[in-house]
Write a protein that holds these residues in place. Sequence first.
Motif, PDB file in Angstrom:
ATOM      1  N   GLY A 139       0.792  -1.220   0.000  1.00 30.75           N
ATOM      2  CA  GLY A 139       0.000   0.000   0.000  1.00 30.75           C
ATOM      3  C   GLY A 139       0.823   1.267   0.000  1.00 30.75           C
ATOM      4  O   GLY A 139       0.324   2.336  -0.335  1.00 30.75           O
ATOM      5  N   LYS A 140       2.100   1.156   0.403  1.00 27.51           N
ATOM      6  CA  LYS A 140       2.966   2.327   0.442  1.00 27.51           C
ATOM      7  C   LYS A 140       3.715   2.531  -0.879  1.00 27.51           C
ATOM      8  O   LYS A 140       4.248   3.597  -1.138  1.00 27.51           O
ATOM      9  CB  LYS A 140       3.978   2.188   1.580  1.00 27.51           C
ATOM     10  N   MET A 141       3.787   1.491  -1.709  1.00 34.44           N
ATOM     11  CA  MET A 141       4.597   1.549  -2.921  1.00 34.44           C
ATOM     12  C   MET A 141       3.790   1.929  -4.150  1.00 34.44           C
ATOM     13  O   MET A 141       4.298   2.579  -5.057  1.00 34.44           O
ATOM     14  CB  MET A 141       5.282   0.198  -3.135  1.00 34.44           C
ATOM     15  N   TRP A 142       2.548   1.488  -4.225  1.00 31.41           N
ATOM     16  CA  TRP A 142       1.670   1.761  -5.352  1.00 31.41           C
ATOM     17  C   TRP A 142       0.276   2.054  -4.823  1.00 31.41           C
ATOM     18  O   TRP A 142      -0.021   1.776  -3.668  1.00 31.41           O
ATOM     19  CB  TRP A 142       1.532   0.545  -6.270  1.00 31.41           C
ATOM     20  N   SER A 143      -0.585   2.526  -5.702  1.00 37.92           N
ATOM     21  CA  SER A 143      -2.020   2.418  -5.432  1.00 37.92           C
ATOM     22  C   SER A 143      -2.425   1.021  -5.876  1.00 37.92           C
ATOM     23  O   SER A 143      -2.135   0.612  -7.004  1.00 37.92           O
ATOM     24  CB  SER A 143      -2.810   3.461  -6.223  1.00 37.92           C
ATOM     25  N   THR A 144      -3.064   0.267  -5.003  1.00 41.73           N
ATOM     26  CA  THR A 144      -3.426  -1.112  -5.326  1.00 41.73           C
ATOM     27  C   THR A 144      -4.893  -1.359  -5.022  1.00 41.73           C
ATOM     28  O   THR A 144      -5.477  -0.733  -4.140  1.00 41.73           O
ATOM     29  CB  THR A 144      -2.583  -2.119  -4.520  1.00 41.73           C
ATOM     30  N   ARG A 145      -5.461  -2.294  -5.771  1.00 43.84           N
ATOM     31  CA  ARG A 145      -6.810  -2.778  -5.518  1.00 43.84           C
ATOM     32  C   ARG A 145      -6.777  -4.301  -5.684  1.00 43.84           C
ATOM     33  O   ARG A 145      -6.846  -4.823  -6.801  1.00 43.84           O
ATOM     34  CB  ARG A 145      -7.825  -2.155  -6.495  1.00 43.84           C
ATOM     35  N   PRO A 146      -6.635  -5.031  -4.577  1.00 44.71           N
ATOM     36  CA  PRO A 146      -6.592  -6.495  -4.677  1.00 44.71           C
ATOM     37  C   PRO A 146      -7.916  -7.061  -5.148  1.00 44.71           C
ATOM     38  O   PRO A 146      -8.985  -6.586  -4.744  1.00 44.71           O
ATOM     39  CB  PRO A 146      -6.267  -6.930  -3.245  1.00 44.71           C
ATOM     40  N   ILE A 147      -7.843  -8.060  -6.013  1.00 43.68           N
ATOM     41  CA  ILE A 147      -9.048  -8.686  -6.551  1.00 43.68           C
ATOM     42  C   ILE A 147      -9.242 -10.063  -5.919  1.00 43.68           C
ATOM     43  O   ILE A 147     -10.301 -10.376  -5.383  1.00 43.68           O
ATOM     44  CB  ILE A 147      -8.980  -8.806  -8.089  1.00 43.68           C
ATOM     45  N   SER A 148      -8.208 -10.903  -5.976  1.00 46.15           N
ATOM     46  CA  SER A 148      -8.305 -12.241  -5.383  1.00 46.15           C
ATOM     47  C   SER A 148      -6.903 -12.791  -5.175  1.00 46.15           C
ATOM     48  O   SER A 148      -5.940 -12.382  -5.829  1.00 46.15           O
ATOM     49  CB  SER A 148      -9.114 -13.189  -6.285  1.00 46.15           C
ATOM     50  N   GLY A 149      -6.773 -13.754  -4.234  1.00 46.61           N
ATOM     51  CA  GLY A 149      -5.506 -14.438  -4.029  1.00 46.61           C
ATOM     52  C   GLY A 149      -4.410 -13.554  -3.472  1.00 46.61           C
ATOM     53  O   GLY A 149      -3.417 -13.320  -4.140  1.00 46.61           O
ATOM     54  N   GLY A 150      -4.559 -13.075  -2.275  1.00 49.10           N
ATOM     55  CA  GLY A 150      -3.559 -12.200  -1.682  1.00 49.10           C
ATOM     56  C   GLY A 150      -2.275 -12.920  -1.338  1.00 49.10           C
ATOM     57  O   GLY A 150      -2.156 -14.149  -1.433  1.00 49.10           O
ATOM     58  N   PHE A 151      -1.278 -12.153  -0.896  1.00 51.33           N
ATOM     59  CA  PHE A 151      -0.008 -12.727  -0.501  1.00 51.33           C
ATOM     60  C   PHE A 151      -0.173 -13.471   0.821  1.00 51.33           C
ATOM     61  O   PHE A 151      -1.024 -13.134   1.646  1.00 51.33           O
ATOM     62  CB  PHE A 151       1.056 -11.632  -0.403  1.00 51.33           C
ATOM     63  N   GLY A 152       0.659 -14.488   1.009  1.00 47.61           N
ATOM     64  CA  GLY A 152       0.477 -15.377   2.139  1.00 47.61           C
ATOM     65  C   GLY A 152      -0.474 -16.511   1.810  1.00 47.61           C
ATOM     66  O   GLY A 152      -0.758 -17.363   2.650  1.00 47.61           O
ATOM     67  N   GLN A 153      -0.952 -16.525   0.570  1.00 50.22           N
ATOM     68  CA  GLN A 153      -1.803 -17.603   0.083  1.00 50.22           C
ATOM     69  C   GLN A 153      -1.125 -18.249  -1.119  1.00 50.22           C
ATOM     70  O   GLN A 153      -0.300 -17.636  -1.788  1.00 50.22           O
ATOM     71  CB  GLN A 153      -3.178 -17.061  -0.318  1.00 50.22           C
ATOM     72  N   GLY A 154      -1.491 -19.473  -1.395  1.00 52.17           N
ATOM     73  CA  GLY A 154      -0.823 -20.195  -2.471  1.00 52.17           C
ATOM     74  C   GLY A 154      -1.554 -20.185  -3.792  1.00 52.17           C
ATOM     75  O   GLY A 154      -1.078 -20.780  -4.756  1.00 52.17           O
ATOM     76  N   GLY A 155      -2.695 -19.512  -3.865  1.00 52.31           N
ATOM     77  CA  GLY A 155      -3.495 -19.568  -5.085  1.00 52.31           C
ATOM     78  C   GLY A 155      -3.124 -18.511  -6.103  1.00 52.31           C
ATOM     79  O   GLY A 155      -2.202 -17.718  -5.923  1.00 52.31           O
ATOM     80  N   GLN A 156      -3.890 -18.506  -7.198  1.00 51.96           N
ATOM     81  CA  GLN A 156      -3.689 -17.522  -8.253  1.00 51.96           C
ATOM     82  C   GLN A 156      -3.985 -16.125  -7.725  1.00 51.96           C
ATOM     83  O   GLN A 156      -4.881 -15.924  -6.921  1.00 51.96           O
ATOM     84  CB  GLN A 156      -4.600 -17.835  -9.438  1.00 51.96           C
ATOM     85  N   ARG A 157      -3.219 -15.133  -8.202  1.00 55.08           N
ATOM     86  CA  ARG A 157      -3.385 -13.756  -7.732  1.00 55.08           C
ATOM     87  C   ARG A 157      -3.889 -12.862  -8.854  1.00 55.08           C
ATOM     88  O   ARG A 157      -3.428 -12.958  -9.995  1.00 55.08           O
ATOM     89  CB  ARG A 157      -2.050 -13.211  -7.207  1.00 55.08           C
ATOM     90  N   ARG A 158      -4.803 -11.967  -8.487  1.00 48.88           N
ATOM     91  CA  ARG A 158      -5.288 -10.931  -9.400  1.00 48.88           C
ATOM     92  C   ARG A 158      -5.276  -9.609  -8.642  1.00 48.88           C
ATOM     93  O   ARG A 158      -5.734  -9.546  -7.507  1.00 48.88           O
ATOM     94  CB  ARG A 158      -6.702 -11.240  -9.887  1.00 48.88           C
ATOM     95  N   MET A 159      -4.800  -8.570  -9.297  1.00 49.73           N
ATOM     96  CA  MET A 159      -4.688  -7.279  -8.618  1.00 49.73           C
ATOM     97  C   MET A 159      -4.603  -6.154  -9.631  1.00 49.73           C
ATOM     98  O   MET A 159      -4.039  -6.316 -10.724  1.00 49.73           O
ATOM     99  CB  MET A 159      -3.427  -7.268  -7.746  1.00 49.73           C
ATOM    100  N   TRP A 160      -5.169  -4.999  -9.274  1.00 49.32           N
ATOM    101  CA  TRP A 160      -4.964  -3.759 -10.026  1.00 49.32           C
ATOM    102  C   TRP A 160      -3.847  -2.962  -9.349  1.00 49.32           C
ATOM    103  O   TRP A 160      -3.753  -2.921  -8.123  1.00 49.32           O
ATOM    104  CB  TRP A 160      -6.227  -2.905 -10.008  1.00 49.32           C
ATOM    105  N   MET A 161      -3.024  -2.300 -10.173  1.00 47.45           N
ATOM    106  CA  MET A 161      -1.967  -1.450  -9.653  1.00 47.45           C
ATOM    107  C   MET A 161      -1.913  -0.156 -10.462  1.00 47.45           C
ATOM    108  O   MET A 161      -2.110  -0.164 -11.679  1.00 47.45           O
ATOM    109  CB  MET A 161      -0.603  -2.139  -9.737  1.00 47.45           C
ATOM    110  N   SER A 162      -1.620   0.940  -9.782  1.00 46.55           N
ATOM    111  CA  SER A 162      -1.434   2.229 -10.447  1.00 46.55           C
ATOM    112  C   SER A 162      -0.243   2.929  -9.802  1.00 46.55           C
ATOM    113  O   SER A 162      -0.197   3.075  -8.581  1.00 46.55           O
ATOM    114  CB  SER A 162      -2.687   3.092 -10.323  1.00 46.55           C
ATOM    115  N   GLU A 163       0.718   3.344 -10.619  1.00 47.45           N
ATOM    116  CA  GLU A 163       1.905   4.016 -10.096  1.00 47.45           C
ATOM    117  C   GLU A 163       1.549   5.393  -9.554  1.00 47.45           C
ATOM    118  O   GLU A 163       0.737   6.110 -10.150  1.00 47.45           O
ATOM    119  CB  GLU A 163       2.973   4.135 -11.200  1.00 47.45           C
TER     120      GLU A 163
END
Length: 270
Positions: A139-163
């Motif tokens: 949250g400090k490095m980019w603007s982010t909007r997590p969609i599914s599969g966050g970190f600390g989980q083993g599944g597929q990840r989807r996320m929006w990012m904006s510099e």
Amino acid sequence: MTNEPFFKRDGDHYVPTPAGRGPWNPNSLHGRVIVGLLGFELERKHGDPDFLPARLTVDMYRLPGFDPIEVTTRLIREGGRIRVAEAEFISGGVSMAKATCQFLRRTENPEGKVWKAPEWDVPKPAAIPAPDPSSGPMGKMWSTRPISGGFGQGGQRRMWMSEVRDIVEGEPLTPFQRVAVAADFASPAAHASDQGLAFINSDVTVYLHRMPRTEWIGFESAYHDATDGVAVGECRLYDEEGSIGFASCAALAQKRPARPAPAEEAKAEA
């Protein structure tokens, strides 16, 4: 943009700011700012509205500190349909990374139907609440909007990012620079496990069939595999209107192999 840029100009050099600090060593730069600055220079010196930067490959073979940086570029091929240029990232007089960019002339698609993956059916960034910035470094490095599969989980990840920063002070981000500075995220998106990120990527390659038309870049992890501590991974890339391409990376396990004993090392060299 009110956030500090990653680099400030000093004559022919770029001076890193603290905003570019990387996660592996507090005295080194983040891989994404290396990719971003090389993409910035390649586009600035060799970009053309009639050509699409269809592939950017960056090899990162040293971890640069905060010394002033020189970026040199060279045109490899200038053709009517294909232009190829390379750039070198030099920190403290030492080569740290090198990039190659292939620019392809825009034309028209041929007729015919070709199979492609289904449309990305996910919520738009505006429909997703912003994460708590105190919940982690993302949250400090980019603007982010997590969609599914966050970190600390083993599944597929989807996320929006904006510099949220310019690469170079006084130079607003272009669509290509937005992709370049974000592309390094393909490594943690593809390689992180339920135990955290234990791979450090040695390269990034981005393939684009068009430029993003919005500020948000979507990532969807699509592939990961590893053997003997060497991993390869891939993420599909999107903007709010659909697919724009994909990013891939090779990575090494953070655990270093044991060095041979001095006598064995001397024998091997002989």
